[in-house]
Motif scaffolding. Structure first.
Motif, PDB file in Angstrom:
ATOM      1  N   ILE A  76     -11.057   4.947 -18.960  1.00  0.00           N
ATOM      2  CA  ILE A  76     -11.050   5.898 -17.459  1.00  0.00           C
ATOM      3  C   ILE A  76     -10.017   5.227 -16.582  1.00  0.00           C
ATOM      4  O   ILE A  76      -9.798   4.687 -16.207  1.00  0.00           O
ATOM      5  CB  ILE A  76     -12.117   5.675 -17.262  1.00  0.00           C
ATOM      6  CG1 ILE A  76     -13.385   5.927 -18.197  1.00  0.00           C
ATOM      7  CG2 ILE A  76     -12.562   6.305 -15.473  1.00  0.00           C
ATOM      8  CD1 ILE A  76     -13.596   7.655 -18.601  1.00  0.00           C
ATOM      9  N   ILE A  77      -9.193   6.526 -16.603  1.00  0.00           N
ATOM     10  CA  ILE A  77      -8.003   6.631 -15.344  1.00  0.00           C
ATOM     11  C   ILE A  77      -8.064   7.391 -14.820  1.00  0.00           C
ATOM     12  O   ILE A  77      -7.953   8.931 -14.571  1.00  0.00           O
ATOM     13  CB  ILE A  77      -6.585   7.048 -16.173  1.00  0.00           C
ATOM     14  CG1 ILE A  77      -6.603   5.918 -18.065  1.00  0.00           C
ATOM     15  CG2 ILE A  77      -5.455   6.527 -15.971  1.00  0.00           C
ATOM     16  CD1 ILE A  77      -5.690   6.328 -18.678  1.00  0.00           C
ATOM     17  N   ALA A  78      -7.693   6.723 -13.170  1.00  0.00           N
ATOM     18  CA  ALA A  78      -8.718   7.455 -11.974  1.00  0.00           C
ATOM     19  C   ALA A  78      -7.257   8.599 -11.222  1.00  0.00           C
ATOM     20  O   ALA A  78      -6.658   7.772 -11.460  1.00  0.00           O
ATOM     21  CB  ALA A  78      -9.002   6.519 -11.144  1.00  0.00           C
ATOM     22  N   GLY A  79      -7.375   9.716 -11.815  1.00  0.00           N
ATOM     23  CA  GLY A  79      -6.198  10.447 -10.419  1.00  0.00           C
ATOM     24  C   GLY A  79      -6.075   9.766  -8.666  1.00  0.00           C
ATOM     25  O   GLY A  79      -7.149  10.350  -8.437  1.00  0.00           O
ATOM     26  N   THR A  80      -5.981   9.194  -8.893  1.00  0.00           N
ATOM     27  CA  THR A  80      -5.744   8.204  -7.261  1.00  0.00           C
ATOM     28  C   THR A  80      -4.324   8.892  -6.405  1.00  0.00           C
ATOM     29  O   THR A  80      -4.145   8.632  -5.127  1.00  0.00           O
ATOM     30  CB  THR A  80      -6.338   6.929  -6.759  1.00  0.00           C
ATOM     31  OG1 THR A  80      -4.827   6.396  -7.456  1.00  0.00           O
ATOM     32  CG2 THR A  80      -7.450   6.872  -7.472  1.00  0.00           C
ATOM     33  N   GLY A  81      -3.323   9.528  -6.791  1.00  0.00           N
ATOM     34  CA  GLY A  81      -2.235   9.557  -6.120  1.00  0.00           C
ATOM     35  C   GLY A  81      -2.169  10.521  -4.961  1.00  0.00           C
ATOM     36  O   GLY A  81      -2.763  11.792  -5.532  1.00  0.00           O
ATOM     37  N   ARG A  88      -8.194   1.981  -4.096  1.00  0.00           N
ATOM     38  CA  ARG A  88      -9.224   0.249  -3.930  1.00  0.00           C
ATOM     39  C   ARG A  88     -10.200   1.326  -4.257  1.00  0.00           C
ATOM     40  O   ARG A  88     -11.128   0.374  -4.740  1.00  0.00           O
ATOM     41  CB  ARG A  88      -9.050   0.590  -2.424  1.00  0.00           C
ATOM     42  CG  ARG A  88      -7.323  -0.594  -1.943  1.00  0.00           C
ATOM     43  CD  ARG A  88      -7.514  -0.913  -0.621  1.00  0.00           C
ATOM     44  NE  ARG A  88      -6.361  -2.072  -0.992  1.00  0.00           N
ATOM     45  CZ  ARG A  88      -5.621  -2.211   0.896  1.00  0.00           C
ATOM     46  NH1 ARG A  88      -5.790  -1.467   1.550  1.00  0.00           N
ATOM     47  NH2 ARG A  88      -4.676  -2.964   1.087  1.00  0.00           N
ATOM     48  N   ASP A  89     -10.849   2.237  -4.114  1.00  0.00           N
ATOM     49  CA  ASP A  89     -12.343   3.216  -3.759  1.00  0.00           C
ATOM     50  C   ASP A  89     -12.768   2.854  -5.708  1.00  0.00           C
ATOM     51  O   ASP A  89     -13.806   2.682  -5.965  1.00  0.00           O
ATOM     52  CB  ASP A  89     -12.116   3.866  -3.360  1.00  0.00           C
ATOM     53  CG  ASP A  89     -12.468   3.692  -2.048  1.00  0.00           C
ATOM     54  OD1 ASP A  89     -13.294   3.309  -0.866  1.00  0.00           O
ATOM     55  OD2 ASP A  89     -12.118   5.093  -1.095  1.00  0.00           O
ATOM     56  N   ALA A  90     -11.707   3.366  -5.827  1.00  0.00           N
ATOM     57  CA  ALA A  90     -11.531   3.581  -7.465  1.00  0.00           C
ATOM     58  C   ALA A  90     -11.541   2.138  -8.558  1.00  0.00           C
ATOM     59  O   ALA A  90     -12.424   1.939  -9.430  1.00  0.00           O
ATOM     60  CB  ALA A  90     -10.414   4.219  -8.216  1.00  0.00           C
ATOM     61  N   GLU A  91     -11.232   1.578  -7.649  1.00  0.00           N
ATOM     62  CA  GLU A  91     -10.838   0.401  -8.423  1.00  0.00           C
ATOM     63  C   GLU A  91     -12.724  -0.671  -8.464  1.00  0.00           C
ATOM     64  O   GLU A  91     -12.953  -0.788  -9.189  1.00  0.00           O
ATOM     65  CB  GLU A  91     -10.172  -1.369  -8.210  1.00  0.00           C
ATOM     66  CG  GLU A  91     -10.205  -2.399  -8.300  1.00  0.00           C
ATOM     67  CD  GLU A  91      -8.841  -3.548  -7.898  1.00  0.00           C
ATOM     68  OE1 GLU A  91      -8.804  -3.961  -8.593  1.00  0.00           O
ATOM     69  OE2 GLU A  91      -7.746  -2.766  -6.983  1.00  0.00           O
ATOM     70  N   ALA A  92     -12.778  -0.544  -6.799  1.00  0.00           N
ATOM     71  CA  ALA A  92     -14.296  -0.722  -6.290  1.00  0.00           C
ATOM     72  C   ALA A  92     -15.476  -0.150  -7.459  1.00  0.00           C
ATOM     73  O   ALA A  92     -16.319  -0.911  -7.836  1.00  0.00           O
ATOM     74  CB  ALA A  92     -14.547  -0.590  -5.570  1.00  0.00           C
ATOM     75  N   GLY A 118      -7.696   1.911 -14.724  1.00  0.00           N
ATOM     76  CA  GLY A 118      -6.691   2.411 -14.371  1.00  0.00           C
ATOM     77  C   GLY A 118      -6.422   3.549 -12.962  1.00  0.00           C
ATOM     78  O   GLY A 118      -7.065   4.120 -13.134  1.00  0.00           O
ATOM     79  N   VAL A 119      -5.488   3.720 -12.584  1.00  0.00           N
ATOM     80  CA  VAL A 119      -5.088   4.493 -12.104  1.00  0.00           C
ATOM     81  C   VAL A 119      -3.439   5.230 -12.115  1.00  0.00           C
ATOM     82  O   VAL A 119      -2.835   4.708 -13.001  1.00  0.00           O
ATOM     83  CB  VAL A 119      -4.671   4.412 -10.826  1.00  0.00           C
ATOM     84  CG1 VAL A 119      -6.597   3.906 -10.229  1.00  0.00           C
ATOM     85  CG2 VAL A 119      -3.997   3.242 -10.004  1.00  0.00           C
ATOM     86  N   LEU A 120      -3.789   6.967 -12.121  1.00  0.00           N
ATOM     87  CA  LEU A 120      -2.457   7.291 -12.606  1.00  0.00           C
ATOM     88  C   LEU A 120      -1.983   8.028 -11.370  1.00  0.00           C
ATOM     89  O   LEU A 120      -2.563   8.480 -10.227  1.00  0.00           O
ATOM     90  CB  LEU A 120      -3.051   8.992 -13.010  1.00  0.00           C
ATOM     91  CG  LEU A 120      -1.470   9.964 -13.056  1.00  0.00           C
ATOM     92  CD1 LEU A 120      -0.702   9.105 -14.698  1.00  0.00           C
ATOM     93  CD2 LEU A 120      -2.264  11.253 -14.332  1.00  0.00           C
ATOM     94  N   LEU A 121      -0.627   7.470  -9.924  1.00  0.00           N
ATOM     95  CA  LEU A 121      -0.115   7.799  -9.642  1.00  0.00           C
ATOM     96  C   LEU A 121       1.038   9.038  -9.424  1.00  0.00           C
ATOM     97  O   LEU A 121       2.374   8.922 -10.248  1.00  0.00           O
ATOM     98  CB  LEU A 121       0.431   6.151  -9.393  1.00  0.00           C
ATOM     99  CG  LEU A 121      -0.927   5.912  -8.746  1.00  0.00           C
ATOM    100  CD1 LEU A 121       0.176   3.872  -8.138  1.00  0.00           C
ATOM    101  CD2 LEU A 121      -1.850   6.082  -8.096  1.00  0.00           C
ATOM    102  N   VAL A 122       0.307   9.818  -8.756  1.00  0.00           N
ATOM    103  CA  VAL A 122       2.064  10.766  -9.492  1.00  0.00           C
ATOM    104  C   VAL A 122       3.141  11.194  -8.106  1.00  0.00           C
ATOM    105  O   VAL A 122       2.517   9.944  -6.789  1.00  0.00           O
ATOM    106  CB  VAL A 122       0.782  12.680  -9.269  1.00  0.00           C
ATOM    107  CG1 VAL A 122       0.662  12.477  -7.380  1.00  0.00           C
ATOM    108  CG2 VAL A 122       2.157  13.872  -9.059  1.00  0.00           C
ATOM    109  N   VAL A 123       3.823  12.081  -8.688  1.00  0.00           N
ATOM    110  CA  VAL A 123       5.248  11.174  -7.716  1.00  0.00           C
ATOM    111  C   VAL A 123       4.400  12.382  -6.567  1.00  0.00           C
ATOM    112  O   VAL A 123       4.319  13.540  -6.675  1.00  0.00           O
ATOM    113  CB  VAL A 123       6.533  11.940  -8.367  1.00  0.00           C
ATOM    114  CG1 VAL A 123       7.214  12.547  -6.563  1.00  0.00           C
ATOM    115  CG2 VAL A 123       7.468  11.296  -8.859  1.00  0.00           C
TER     116      VAL A 123
END
Length: 291
Positions: A75-80, A92-96, A101-106
């Motif tokens: 599961i990859i959280a879109g946090t960007g 940080r909230d998603a990590e908790a 993993g996380v997806l970080l948009v430009v």
């Protein structure tokens, strides 16, 4: 962290009241994993209508989808976002919550330069132990991250991949210069096979909601050296890849794929304003596309 070759950028199901439909979300997660062969799911990305989701809803979705997947896929959280501090807080909230993993948009709208992009992503990566996937989509953000900046960021240990939507040329440049353990995904379904051919690792897909099993077969065929079979599958799927975004004129994602899912018996509801569902002509086009 290996997120697999075929990742679905998951839509967010809504009910008639416009709120998240949790029962439909549960069914969708099972369908994408079991029937469409998704190796990972991006939750609250562009296709998940992240601009109109509240922070509380995003965190609820991260937790719910993680629990529903129950280890069957990553599961990859879109946090960007276009705010570095807000992106750090959401990451940080998603990590908790235990995402993988996380997806970080430009950053969009404020249009930072290349040094600003480097500082933005490196600051988020420094604030988490999660694997981070960069996301370059200039058609939506108004600025494109250069291959040189991506390669500079690829040297940071927990920046492990990129979702590249600028061009196959840029995929080629990144693959040529990146570390061996840095994975390059295309975010353009129609460029999937071409990206594999120049060394890309996989696809972060919209069309995999509808044709994930066939896309999985195409990727497996290519990696097994069956290039003709992979090419035949790509050609078969190409009208779907293009049609979901050009039906018959450009239709903002995910309006078309949500409607297509409904036609397939996977009810995910409609989209939130300012997006609108397909009109009569577009609906007929999508229905014919699925035939």
């Amino acid at each position: 962290m290996d997120f697999g070759r075929l990742i679905t950028a998951m839509v967010t199901p809504f009910g008639e009241d416009g709120e998240i439909n949790w029962e439909a979300t549960s069914r969708l997660v099972d369908y994408l994993i079991e029937e469409q062969k998704s190796s990972a799911l991006v939750v609250c990305g562009t296709t998940g209508e992240s601009p109109t989701l509240r922070d509380k809803e995003k965190l609820q979705l991260f937790s719910f989808v993680k629990n529903q997947a129950a280890g069957r896929c990553k599961i990859i959280a879109g946090t960007g976002s276009n705010s570095t501090q807000h992106s750090i807080e959401m990451t940080r909230d998603a990590e908790a919550l235990g995402v993988d993993g996380v997806l970080l948009v430009v950053p969009y709208y404020n249009k930072p330069n290349q040094e600003g992009l480097y500082q933005h992503f490196s600051a988020i990566a420094a604030a988490t132990s999660l694997p981070c996937i960069l996301y370059n989509v200039p058609g939506r953000t108004g600025v494109s991250m250069s291959a040189a900046t991506t390669l500079r960021l690829a040297e940071i240990p927990n920046i492990v991949a990129t979702k590249e939507c600028a061009s196959v040329d840029q995929v080629t440049q990144i693959v040529t210069g990146c570390p061996e353990d840095f994975y390059v995904y295309t975010g353009d379904d129609s460029a999937g096979l071409a990206s594999l051919a120049v060394g890309g690792y996989g696809i972060i897909s919209v069309a995999s909601h509808i044709a994930g099993a066939q896309m999985h077969e195409m990727i497996e065929a290519y990696n097994a050296g069956n290039v003709r079979q992979a090419g035949a599958l790509h050609r078969q799927l190409f009208p779907l890849f293009k049609g979901l975004f050009e039906c018959p004129q450009p239709l903002p994602n995910p309006s078309a794929v949500k409607y297509a899912l409904g036609l397939r018996g996977i009810d995910v509801g409609s989209v939130r304003l300012p997006l609108v569902p397909p009109n009569e002509e577009e609906a007929a086009f999508i229905a014919n596309l699925l035939k």
